[in-house]
Design an enzyme around this catalytic site. Structure first.
Site, mmCIF file in Angstrom:
data_model
loop_
_atom_site.group_PDB
_atom_site.id
_atom_site.type_symbol
_atom_site.label_atom_id
_atom_site.label_comp_id
_atom_site.label_asym_id
_atom_site.label_seq_id
_atom_site.Cartn_x
_atom_site.Cartn_y
_atom_site.Cartn_z
ATOM 1 N N GLU A 174 58.522 88.937 74.049
ATOM 2 C CA GLU A 174 57.253 88.229 73.945
ATOM 3 C C GLU A 174 57.464 86.713 73.950
ATOM 4 O O GLU A 174 58.350 86.198 73.282
ATOM 5 C CB GLU A 174 56.509 88.643 72.666
ATOM 6 C CG GLU A 174 56.189 90.131 72.590
ATOM 7 C CD GLU A 174 55.173 90.592 73.637
ATOM 8 O OE1 GLU A 174 54.546 89.731 74.286
ATOM 9 O OE2 GLU A 174 55.035 91.823 73.798
ATOM 10 N N HIS A 210 58.856 93.886 72.142
ATOM 11 C CA HIS A 210 58.157 95.169 72.162
ATOM 12 C C HIS A 210 58.994 96.196 72.922
ATOM 13 O O HIS A 210 59.615 95.889 73.936
ATOM 14 C CB HIS A 210 56.799 95.019 72.856
ATOM 15 C CG HIS A 210 55.655 94.869 71.901
ATOM 16 N ND1 HIS A 210 54.771 93.825 71.940
ATOM 17 C CD2 HIS A 210 55.234 95.671 70.868
ATOM 18 C CE1 HIS A 210 53.865 93.978 70.979
ATOM 19 N NE2 HIS A 210 54.130 95.087 70.308
ATOM 20 N N CYS A 229 51.827 93.447 65.471
ATOM 21 C CA CYS A 229 53.029 92.848 66.078
ATOM 22 C C CYS A 229 52.795 91.365 66.352
ATOM 23 O O CYS A 229 53.618 90.513 66.019
ATOM 24 C CB CYS A 229 53.413 93.602 67.349
ATOM 25 S SG CYS A 229 54.015 95.268 66.982
HETATM 26 N N1 PCA Z 1 53.286 98.213 67.293
HETATM 27 C C1 PCA Z 1 51.988 97.697 66.930
HETATM 28 C C2 PCA Z 1 52.044 97.487 65.438
HETATM 29 C C3 PCA Z 1 53.263 98.186 64.964
HETATM 30 C C4 PCA Z 1 54.013 98.529 66.191
HETATM 31 O O1 PCA Z 1 55.154 99.025 66.211
HETATM 32 C C5 PCA Z 1 51.611 96.461 67.740
HETATM 33 O O2 PCA Z 1 52.003 96.358 68.914
HETATM 34 O O3 PCA Z 1 50.904 95.587 67.228
#
Ligand code: PCA
Length: 210
Positions: A79, A166, A142
């Protein structure tokens, strides 16, 4: 050098979260030249970021990498930006849905990750794992922990490289969905995150944007 690597507990309808499994895999390992502290964060508006910041204050890491699950992504997604917005598409694990609220009412609209994101993407690709740069971590937990982490470090004037990665679904999560969604084996995710740590050990600072 000391890293803090965090994952998240399962959320929504899932009973597993790849980010927690990667963190568990890293927790038992010895690394040459650096140590890795780990934590699994609650998917809760208040407790999630609070737990992360408690670990940052306790361990005083030299760099922080937060991991989370992003169903539908086809690659490890590094990200670039956290935005000052809470806009939950589903309830957090405390049953809370927040819409159209800022994370920090007086904070900037966004923060850039302070990691050398391009270098990290290229290192993960060179390790044979699909990787991409992403312009949005969403508007759920996240994005929130990424924003709160960068906001805290900026406020404390701590030059600690930090950011968010991610991960796609695990095959066992993707297989139960109709139609099946993209996935990546745990081993590939662990290789990606390990590669990120080794690369950061050598190149910790993000280049200044022109
Ligand atoms: N993914 C979610 C919240 C926790 C996770 O593992 C997100 O992308 O916000």
């Amino acid at each position: 050098m000391k890293f803090l690597v965090t994952g998240f507990e399962p959320f929504g309808t899932s009973t597993i979260n790849p980010s927690a499994q990667v963190v568990q895999a890293l927790a038992g390992r010895q690394f040459n030249g650096f140590v890795v502290e780990t934590a699994v964060l609650p998917v809760q508006r208040h407790l999630g970021p609070q737990t992360l910041l408690n670990h940052v204050q306790q361990h005083q890491p030299d760099a922080v990498i937060c991991l989370g699950e992003a169903g539908g992504r086809t690659a490890v997604s590094i990200e670039r930006i956290a935005v000052n917005l809470l806009d939950f598409g589903i309830a957090d694990n405390n049953g809370l849905v927040v819409q159209d609220e800022p994370i920090a009412p007086d904070g900037p609209a966004a923060y850039f990750a302070t990691l050398p994101v391009r270098t990290l993407q290229q290192a993960v690709l060179a390790a044979g794992i699909p990787a991409e740069l992403s312009l949005s971590a969403g508007a759920f937990l996240c994005n929130q922990v990424m924003y709160e982490l960068l906001h805290f470090l900026a406020g404390q004037q701590l030059a600690v490289p930090a950011g968010f990665v991610h991960l796609p679904l695990l095959p066992e999560q993707a297989a139960s969905q109709k139609p099946p969604r993209p996935s990546m084996a745990l081993e590939g995710m662990v290789t990606a995150v390990t590669t990120i740590l080794h690369t950061l050990h050598h190149v910790p600072q993000a280049p200044t944007l022109a």
